[in-house]
Design a protein around this motif. Structure first.
Motif, PDB file in Angstrom:
ATOM      1  N   VAL A  38       0.583  -1.440   0.234  1.00 23.61           N
ATOM      2  CA  VAL A  38      -0.028   0.290   0.125  1.00 23.61           C
ATOM      3  C   VAL A  38       1.047   1.323   0.205  1.00 23.61           C
ATOM      4  N   LYS A  39       2.113   1.316   0.977  1.00 23.02           N
ATOM      5  CA  LYS A  39       2.772   2.618   0.956  1.00 23.02           C
ATOM      6  C   LYS A  39       3.623   2.732  -0.358  1.00 23.02           C
ATOM      7  N   ARG A  40       3.658   1.536  -1.095  1.00 25.50           N
ATOM      8  CA  ARG A  40       4.848   2.227  -2.772  1.00 25.50           C
ATOM      9  C   ARG A  40       3.743   2.088  -3.878  1.00 25.50           C
ATOM     10  N   LEU A  41       1.877   1.614  -3.146  1.00 27.41           N
ATOM     11  CA  LEU A  41       1.286   1.858  -4.418  1.00 27.41           C
ATOM     12  C   LEU A  41       0.517   3.295  -3.885  1.00 27.41           C
ATOM     13  N   GLN A  42       0.709   4.061  -2.741  1.00 33.03           N
ATOM     14  CA  GLN A  42       0.147   5.278  -2.134  1.00 33.03           C
ATOM     15  C   GLN A  42      -0.753   6.301  -3.562  1.00 33.03           C
ATOM     16  N   ARG A  43       0.368   6.345  -3.898  1.00 39.23           N
ATOM     17  CA  ARG A  43       0.109   7.885  -5.435  1.00 39.23           C
ATOM     18  C   ARG A  43      -1.324   6.941  -6.189  1.00 39.23           C
ATOM     19  N   GLU A  44      -1.284   5.578  -6.335  1.00 33.42           N
ATOM     20  CA  GLU A  44      -2.020   5.315  -7.863  1.00 33.42           C
ATOM     21  C   GLU A  44      -3.467   4.661  -7.163  1.00 33.42           C
ATOM     22  N   LEU A  45      -3.105   3.542  -5.759  1.00 35.84           N
ATOM     23  CA  LEU A  45      -4.261   4.560  -5.067  1.00 35.84           C
ATOM     24  C   LEU A  45      -5.188   5.435  -4.859  1.00 35.84           C
ATOM     25  N   GLY A  46      -4.215   6.169  -4.705  1.00 31.52           N
ATOM     26  CA  GLY A  46      -4.674   7.983  -4.522  1.00 31.52           C
ATOM     27  C   GLY A  46      -5.511   8.363  -3.382  1.00 31.52           C
ATOM     28  N   LEU A  47      -4.072   7.841  -2.275  1.00 27.34           N
ATOM     29  CA  LEU A  47      -4.291   7.718  -1.054  1.00 27.34           C
ATOM     30  C   LEU A  47      -3.251   8.640  -0.813  1.00 27.34           C
ATOM     31  N   THR A  48      -3.689   9.820   0.856  1.00 22.45           N
ATOM     32  CA  THR A  48      -2.507  10.692   1.376  1.00 22.45           C
ATOM     33  C   THR A  48      -1.671  10.116   2.153  1.00 22.45           C
ATOM     34  N   ALA A  49      -0.381  10.479   2.402  1.00 20.93           N
ATOM     35  CA  ALA A  49       0.175   9.900   4.067  1.00 20.93           C
ATOM     36  C   ALA A  49      -0.583   9.843   4.851  1.00 20.93           C
ATOM     37  N   THR A  50      -1.449  11.068   5.528  1.00 20.83           N
ATOM     38  CA  THR A  50      -2.339  11.132   6.468  1.00 20.83           C
ATOM     39  C   THR A  50      -2.824   9.392   6.467  1.00 20.83           C
ATOM     40  N   GLN A  51      -4.051   9.282   5.614  1.00 22.46           N
ATOM     41  CA  GLN A  51      -4.971   7.943   5.360  1.00 22.46           C
ATOM     42  C   GLN A  51      -3.643   7.039   5.621  1.00 22.46           C
ATOM     43  N   TYR A 145      -0.077  -6.927  -5.163  1.00 24.55           N
ATOM     44  CA  TYR A 145       1.263  -6.698  -5.728  1.00 24.55           C
ATOM     45  C   TYR A 145       1.192  -7.204  -7.253  1.00 24.55           C
ATOM     46  N   CYS A 146       0.357  -7.353  -7.843  1.00 18.97           N
ATOM     47  CA  CYS A 146       0.685  -6.917  -9.270  1.00 18.97           C
ATOM     48  C   CYS A 146       0.457  -5.837 -10.068  1.00 18.97           C
ATOM     49  N   MET A 147      -0.204  -4.920  -9.209  1.00 18.41           N
ATOM     50  CA  MET A 147      -0.040  -3.417  -9.816  1.00 18.41           C
ATOM     51  C   MET A 147       1.518  -3.348  -9.624  1.00 18.41           C
ATOM     52  N   ALA A 148       2.239  -3.221  -8.146  1.00 15.23           N
ATOM     53  CA  ALA A 148       2.758  -3.642  -8.229  1.00 15.23           C
ATOM     54  C   ALA A 148       4.433  -3.283  -9.023  1.00 15.23           C
ATOM     55  N   GLN A 149       3.955  -4.373  -9.441  1.00 12.34           N
ATOM     56  CA  GLN A 149       4.626  -5.489 -10.924  1.00 12.34           C
ATOM     57  C   GLN A 149       4.368  -4.671 -11.728  1.00 12.34           C
ATOM     58  N   GLU A 150       3.433  -4.879 -12.027  1.00 12.27           N
ATOM     59  CA  GLU A 150       3.426  -3.668 -13.274  1.00 12.27           C
ATOM     60  C   GLU A 150       3.824  -2.643 -13.801  1.00 12.27           C
ATOM     61  N   LEU A 151       4.169  -1.900 -12.103  1.00 12.48           N
ATOM     62  CA  LEU A 151       4.432  -0.245 -12.251  1.00 12.48           C
ATOM     63  C   LEU A 151       5.396  -0.344 -12.421  1.00 12.48           C
ATOM     64  N   GLU A 152       7.103  -1.458 -11.773  1.00 13.66           N
ATOM     65  CA  GLU A 152       8.120  -1.363 -11.902  1.00 13.66           C
ATOM     66  C   GLU A 152       8.485  -1.698 -13.311  1.00 13.66           C
TER      67      GLU A 152
END
Length: 463
Positions: A38-51, A145-152
């Motif tokens: 979740v931390k690695r995909l924070q921007r892709e998930l639309g989350l803020t640092a507070t969330q 995990y698939c999203m992180a692999q695709e992003l990488e």
């Protein structure tokens, strides 16, 4: 009342289905592994640092056995208690939970009166719990995990296209210098002026491909029309092997510069200082030049070879990796402490570093520790894993270990990971942050002890 803030029509129905089908985390996956995705995909998930910080807070209030099959990772802490521990208002707690629910990471397991409470057995098993259910987060691990692999993979392709574009840009500029009167000069200059000064990450792969294609077309146009006088014309006489060579049967070549000049028809391809012929053939590898040594030089060389055969004495330093190979002949090995840059690690204790670590890092340190208590080796190993999910490249991590030392580099990762959960000190690029700290260390301005003491001075560090 704030306790009844999770309305039925505001819920994400997919999270309810995921919670009902929860069968535990996959084998070998911990709750912190899911949070790291979740931390690695924070921007892709639309989350803020507070969330993300609030989600880490909720994960920290569960136990490992809650994430196994037959149980549910439910946080039954009340809204008011959560707000007090996080130093925020109750309405903000509910707003953050709704945002996490819209992202498909949490849902609610409500009681009849929408109150949050729970009970555990003597061995810590969750008997009854009503509150925030983190089962959707566990069920989202494969998707994350698939999203992180695709992003990488996408980042790797983007980097390759950027390198290709810069190479084409360099070739096109060379063609402009070599052929200033070419008809395609105007189009090439126009294209180069339209390019941005820096290739930033916001540019898409499609845009990079389009620019590369245009440059390739212009480079091909430059190669179509060439000046005949610029090419070397070489003609070989077919009767070269028929008899003795003379002026009429030698290879005809255009004039060449005297720099790096070499005779074509010669049996000796070896250059000597006296420019004389040598009967020895040139070796395929190694030095072509042999210099005669004096008697004193020969004896000194034999002495150095004899001393280099004796293994050098080891000087181990605590918690630092040192090479076990002997020093080079004739050179004294530099002091290990002189190689490392000043970082202020000598003013920091292991207990202070463990106190500054986030709950997730402390759990990782406990899991990697080979003994009952935590030690520096466990901190370094956990920091290596944390650097991976923070997106810090291996060259940057290795450079930090070489220049600062393993202990100081691990402390830097602990500080970086702690700052990532603080909304007041957001970090856009963790790799850039580490390299900036290395630049400060090179200038003598890196003081890790000040960052550690500043974190320790906060009253509610883990909340």
């Amino acid at each position: 009342m704030f306790e009844s803030g999770n309305r039925t029509w505001e819920r994400n129905e997919k999270t309810e289905v995921a919670a009902r089908g929860f069968t535990g985390l996959p084998v070998g996956v911990s709750r912190w592994d899911v949070l790291s995705q979740v931390k690695r995909l924070q921007r892709e998930l639309g989350l803020t640092a507070t969330q993300v910080a609030h989600l880490e807070f909720l994960v920290g209030y569960t136990r490992d056995q809650d994430w196994q099959s037959g149980s549910n990772p439910i946080v039954y802490l009340t809204v008011s208690a959560t707000a007090n521990k996080r130093s925020i208002c109750e309405r903000q707690v509910l707003n953050i939970e709704r945002a996490l629910n819209r992202a498909g990471l949490v849902c609610w397991h409500d009681s009849g009166n929408l109150r949050r409470f729970g009970h555990r057995s003597a061995n810590g098993e969750l008997l009854q719990a009503f509150g925030v259910n983190l089962a959707p987060l566990a069920e989202s691990y494969k998707r994350l995990y698939c999203m992180a692999q695709e992003l990488e993979q996408r980042a790797c392709v983007w980097k390759q296209q950027k390198t290709t574009l810069l190479l084409h840009k360099k070739v096109l500029r060379q063609q402009l210098t070599l052929h200033p009167d070419h008809p395609a000069v105007g189009d090439a200059q126009k294209l180069l002026l339209s390019l941005p000064r820096r290739i930033e990450a916001r540019l898409t792969i499609t845009q990079l491909l389009q620019w590369s294609k245009q440059m390739l077309q212009l480079i091909a146009a430059f190669h179509e029309v060439r000046d005949p006088s610029s090419t070397d014309q070489i003609e070989v006489d077919p009767a070269v092997d028929s008899g003795p060579q003379d002026r009429s049967c030698r290879k005809k070549t255009s004039d060449r510069s005297e720099i790096q000049f070499r005779h074509i028809n010669t049996n000796n391809t070896k250059q000597t200082l006296s420019n004389e012929r040598s009967s020895e053939r040139t070796l395929p590898v190694g030095n072509d030049l042999k210099i005669a040594l004096t008697a004193d030089a020969e004896r000194a060389l034999e002495k150095i070879k004899h001393e280099s055969a004796v293994p050098a004495r080891q000087h181990p330093i605590a918690h630092e990796d040192r090479s076990t190979s002997p020093p080079l002949p004739g050179l004294e090995p530099p002091s290990a402490q002189a190689v490392l840059l000043s970082s202020g690690i000598e003013h920091i204790t292991l207990k202070q570093v463990l106190t500054c670590a986030s709950p997730m890092l402390r759990d990782m340190i406990r899991n990697t520790s080979k003994s009952a208590g935590a030690d520096w080796e466990a901190v370094i190993e956990a920091a290596t894993l944390a650097a991976g999910y923070l997106g810090i490249s291996k060259p940057a991590w290795q450079e930090a270990n070489c220049k600062l030392g393993s202990s100081a580099a691990a402390t830097l990762i602990v500080i970086t990971e702690r700052r990532s959960t603080d909304p007041a000190t957001t970090i856009n690029s963790y790799g850039g942050f580490v390299r900036g700290c290395l630049a400060k260390a090179k200038a003598g301005d890196l003081h890790l002890q000040k960052s550690v003491f500043g974190l320790l001075s906060k009253a509610n560090l883990d909340e």
